[in-house]
Design an enzyme around this catalytic site. Structure first.
Site, mmCIF file in Angstrom:
data_model
loop_
_atom_site.group_PDB
_atom_site.id
_atom_site.type_symbol
_atom_site.label_atom_id
_atom_site.label_comp_id
_atom_site.label_asym_id
_atom_site.label_seq_id
_atom_site.Cartn_x
_atom_site.Cartn_y
_atom_site.Cartn_z
ATOM 1 N N GLN A 41 20.878 6.437 -9.744
ATOM 2 C CA GLN A 41 21.633 6.644 -10.963
ATOM 3 C C GLN A 41 20.961 7.702 -11.810
ATOM 4 O O GLN A 41 19.741 7.839 -11.801
ATOM 5 C CB GLN A 41 21.863 5.357 -11.739
ATOM 6 N N GLY A 42 21.808 8.458 -12.498
ATOM 7 C CA GLY A 42 21.331 9.510 -13.377
ATOM 8 C C GLY A 42 22.013 9.396 -14.720
ATOM 9 O O GLY A 42 23.163 8.972 -14.814
ATOM 10 N N TYR A 43 21.276 9.786 -15.756
ATOM 11 C CA TYR A 43 21.766 9.681 -17.122
ATOM 12 C C TYR A 43 22.114 11.061 -17.654
ATOM 13 O O TYR A 43 21.307 11.992 -17.555
ATOM 14 C CB TYR A 43 20.718 8.999 -18.004
ATOM 15 N N LEU A 44 23.318 11.179 -18.195
ATOM 16 C CA LEU A 44 23.748 12.445 -18.784
ATOM 17 C C LEU A 44 23.008 12.652 -20.102
ATOM 18 O O LEU A 44 22.668 11.681 -20.789
ATOM 19 C CB LEU A 44 25.261 12.432 -18.998
#
Length: 180
Positions: A41-44
């Site tokens: 998962q990646g966070y904007l």
């Protein structure tokens, strides 16, 4: 005919997430794991009043999630997204990503725990979370002996903080110092 956008908004899975999070301080009981899956998962780069936006690949599924608030009860909206949208957004998360193996574990009281074993620079960190239907059920929960220190309200242990490297905690687990 109705408004298609209004109909789509009604279908969105929006609600509250009620969960408690703990460090793992012992061995997960043998035979209690139901399944294991890899999560990326990646966070904007968006943070307005504690809100977060992430994209997640979990097994064969892809989601975008918006969460608001901190602590035990948070607002959460999660929607499946097309692979092309994930591929377009993923590069924007380069500075704030995590990868983990998640084990879904049956607890003796009938609850389900999710044990996250982090990878990369967070290797050695293991956390467990349990979601509840109500805040009352969350408060009544008695953690098993292999659960360690509770970190529900410790911002250093939120996934977005871990992804961004903000106050990254030391690895936890049997024999490790959890910084308490």
């Amino acid at each position: 005919m109705g408004d298609p956008e209004a109909a789509r908004q009604e279908d969105m899975s929006m609600g509250e997430e009620i969960e408690r999070r703990f460090l793992v301080a012992g061995e997960v009981p043998d035979g209690s794991t139901r399944r294991t899956e890899r999560i990326e998962q990646g966070y904007l780069p968006l943070d307005v009043d504690g809100a977060e936006v992430r994209v997640r690949r979990r097994g064969g599924q892809i989601f975008m999630t918006v969460k608001g608030g901190t602590g035990l009860v948070r607002t959460e909206c999660e929607e499946p997204i097309p692979p092309a949208l994930f591929d377009a957004l993923w590069p924007l998360t380069e500075a704030a990503r995590i990868a983990k193996e998640r084990r879904t574990v049956a607890l003796e009281g009938g609850e389900t725990a999710e044990v996250d074993d982090f990878g990369g620079r967070l290797a050695g960190l293991a956390m467990v979370e349990v979601e509840f239907e109500t805040a009352e059920a969350a408060h009544a929960f008695r953690a098993p002996s292999w659960f360690g220190r509770e970190v529900t309200d410790d911002a250093r242990y939120q996934n977005r903080s871990l992804a961004r490297g903000e106050g990254v905690p030391q690895p936890s687990g049997p024999g490790a110092d959890d910084g308490a």
